[in-house]
Structure formats: structure tokens, C-alpha cells
Design an enzyme around this catalytic site. Structure first.
Site, PDB file in Angstrom:
ATOM      1  N   HIS A  60       2.868   3.237  -8.873  1.00  0.00           N
ATOM      2  CA  HIS A  60       2.793   1.809  -9.179  1.00  0.00           C
ATOM      3  C   HIS A  60       4.063   1.344  -9.895  1.00  0.00           C
ATOM      4  O   HIS A  60       4.576   0.258  -9.626  1.00  0.00           O
ATOM      5  CB  HIS A  60       1.568   1.518 -10.044  1.00  0.00           C
ATOM      6  CG  HIS A  60       0.266   1.810  -9.358  1.00  0.00           C
ATOM      7  ND1 HIS A  60      -0.057   1.300  -8.114  1.00  0.00           N
ATOM      8  CD2 HIS A  60      -0.801   2.566  -9.738  1.00  0.00           C
ATOM      9  CE1 HIS A  60      -1.259   1.726  -7.768  1.00  0.00           C
ATOM     10  NE2 HIS A  60      -1.728   2.501  -8.731  1.00  0.00           N
ATOM     11  N   LEU A  75      11.404 -20.371  -3.172  1.00  0.00           N
ATOM     12  CA  LEU A  75      10.359 -19.539  -2.565  1.00  0.00           C
ATOM     13  C   LEU A  75       9.133 -19.612  -3.461  1.00  0.00           C
ATOM     14  O   LEU A  75       9.252 -19.596  -4.694  1.00  0.00           O
ATOM     15  CB  LEU A  75      10.825 -18.085  -2.447  1.00  0.00           C
ATOM     16  CG  LEU A  75       9.769 -17.091  -1.948  1.00  0.00           C
ATOM     17  CD1 LEU A  75       9.987 -16.812  -0.464  1.00  0.00           C
ATOM     18  CD2 LEU A  75       9.803 -15.782  -2.709  1.00  0.00           C
ATOM     19  N   ASP A 104       0.822  -1.211   0.000  1.00  0.00           N
ATOM     20  CA  ASP A 104       0.000   0.000   0.000  1.00  0.00           C
ATOM     21  C   ASP A 104       0.858   1.263   0.000  1.00  0.00           C
ATOM     22  O   ASP A 104       1.954   1.280   0.573  1.00  0.00           O
ATOM     23  CB  ASP A 104      -0.897  -0.011   1.244  1.00  0.00           C
ATOM     24  CG  ASP A 104      -1.979   1.042   1.185  1.00  0.00           C
ATOM     25  OD1 ASP A 104      -2.412   1.403   0.071  1.00  0.00           O
ATOM     26  OD2 ASP A 104      -2.402   1.521   2.259  1.00  0.00           O
TER      27      ASP A 104
END
Length: 255
Positions: free
Chosen positions: A46, A140, A29
Site C-alpha cells: 500500500h 483534472l 489492485d
């Protein structure tokens, strides 16, 4: 594009943690506010957030985290301006295409969780291609939550159960927490150990609610484009100090 190394970035040493969360969920955020503070349109935030994501993935690998789930686009994000939604769709597609080779080289398995309705077919194609390319990786697991919402995930699962019962493939009243979890679209995602949100906002915003029932919550004041592996490590250090009791209690009277 900037390149990141999953180890030894600029001589930064990985802290020694007393305990490392297996699964970290992150609400990325603050992109819009980061851009607006600099007199830039929200979309520039972004763009800047891409670098933060790659650095956090690298930091998670270094710390020994096995699963990282990120909120890339929520089912509620369709309420944003058409211009921003179009940008986010195109941007997510480009990031996946540009970064999948790098993630693959790091041994990252990419997974997509989310709903197909409304999502651009071209974005789905890139998500599925990233999944296909990286499916054998084991360093991962990076779960990209795109067009995802936790409440609708639960509602979709309930609807699936009613259909299975109607078809007599499932016995009414037989569902348990374990069997319900297996029917969620996020399965086989493990329960969240550490839930992190950047930007100073202190809410979960409909992200992995079922999976985060006993997660430790850490809210960082750092806006997402400025979030890096060291900020992730600070969150892990906070996690390391917590006592996870899962509803149990420890009797330790003083006196």
C-alpha cells in the site's frame, strides 16, 4: 518523498492519441501481492502504491484526461484484518495531508465519494479539507472513492427516493435514468469512458457500476505499485482503437 512532475518525466514523451477518454476509473489492485512477492507484509505494498497513484495522476494530466476516479477503499474492505484496516485508514489520512499541496499546485480538484458510517472522523476531515482547498481547480478532477460501494450507493439512492415520495417532494413513478443519476452520491460525476484494473484480475468489484454501463474495459497485468503513467497511456491507446456504439450497430457486410 519522491517528487513527480506532471510533464516531461525523464524525457518521456506523451503519445499522440486518436481519442482521449474524458473520465477514467481505476481499481488500484495488487498492492498485497506485490509486497508478498518481495517477502514483505501487505501494508508495504500500500505504501508503494502511493507513488503509482501520483505518477498516474501526472500522466492523466499530460494525456488531457479531465476526470480520474480511483477506488481507494471499498465498503467490502472492512472484511480485511483489523491491522490492515487500521493501516489503510491512517495511510489514507497521511497521503491526503502530505499530497494535497502538490495536487493543488498541479491544478487538481480533489473530490471524495463514499459513506460516512464506520469511516474514521480524522479521514473524513482530511478528505473534506482537500476538497475545500482544491475546489476551484480545473485541470483534472480526482475523485477519491473511500468507503464506497456501487451497490450500496444505488440502494441508498432508492431509499432516498422512497423518503422523498413519502414526503410528497417527488411523484411516484416519475424517476428517469437522468433524474436517478442526479440523486446518486457520485453526482456530478460523468459516465466512465475507460475502466482500468491493475494486477490481472478481470472483474469490476462493485466500482462505479451505474456510471460504467458503457465504459471500455482494460485489464492490465501490472501490479499497482509498478503501474505508472506509461501503463496508463497503454490503456488509453487500447481505448483509442475501440468503436464505441452505445448499443447501436454498423452494417458492414463483406463479400
Amino acid at each position: 518523498m519522491m517528487e513527480f512532475q506532471p510533464v516531461a518525466k525523464r524525457g518521456i514523451k506523451v503519445p499522440k492519441f486518436s481519442q482521449v477518454p474524458k473520465h477514467i476509473a481505476i481499481v488500484m489492485d495488487g498492492n498485497g501481492r506485490w509486497a508478498n512477492k518481495r517477502g514483505l507484509p501487505r501494508v508495504e505494498g500500500h505504501k508503494a502504491g502511493e507513488a503509482a497513484l501520483l505518477d498516474v495522476v501526472a500522466g492523466a494530466i499530460e494525456a488531457g484526461v479531465s476526470e480520474l476516479s480511483v477506488f481507494a477503499f471499498s465498503t467490502e474492505n472492512w472484511k480485511r484484518s483489523p491491522e490492515e484496516v487500521r493501516f489503510l485508514m491512517g495511510f489514507n489520512k497521511e497521503v491526503l495531508r502530505d499530497r494535497r499541496d502538490q495536487l493543488n499546485n498541479w491544478g487538481v480538484k480533489v473530490r471524495w465519494v463514499g459513506r460516512r458510517p464506520k469511516l474514521w472522523a480524522s479521514v473524513i476531515d482530511e478528505l473534506e479539507e482537500a476538497q475545500r482547498m482544491t475546489k476551484k481547480n480545473k485541470v483534472l478532477t480526482l475523485t477519491m472513492c473511500v468507503n464506497y460501494g456501487s451497490r450500496i450507493e444505488i440502494v441508498d439512492t432508492v431509499n432516498e427516493i422512497t423518503q422523498l415520495v413519502a414526503k410528497r417532494k417527488l411523484k411516484a413513478g416519475s424517476i428517469t435514468e437522468k433524474s436517478f443519476g442526479k440523486l446518486l452520491s457520485t453526482n456530478p460525476l460523468k459516465d466512465v469512458d475507460l475502466f482500468v484494473r491493475s494486477s490481472g484480475e478481470k472483474r469490476m468489484s462493485n466500482f462505479l457500476l451505474w456510471q460504467s454501463a458503457y465504459a471500455e474495459l482494460v485489464f492490465s497485468e501490472v501490479l499497482w505499485p509498478d503501474f505508472d503513467r506509461q501503463e496508463l497511456w497503454r490503456a488509453i491507446e487500447q481505448y483509442s482503437t475501440r468503436q464505441r456504439r452505445f448499443g447501436a450497430a454498423i452494417d458492414s457486410p463483406k463479400g
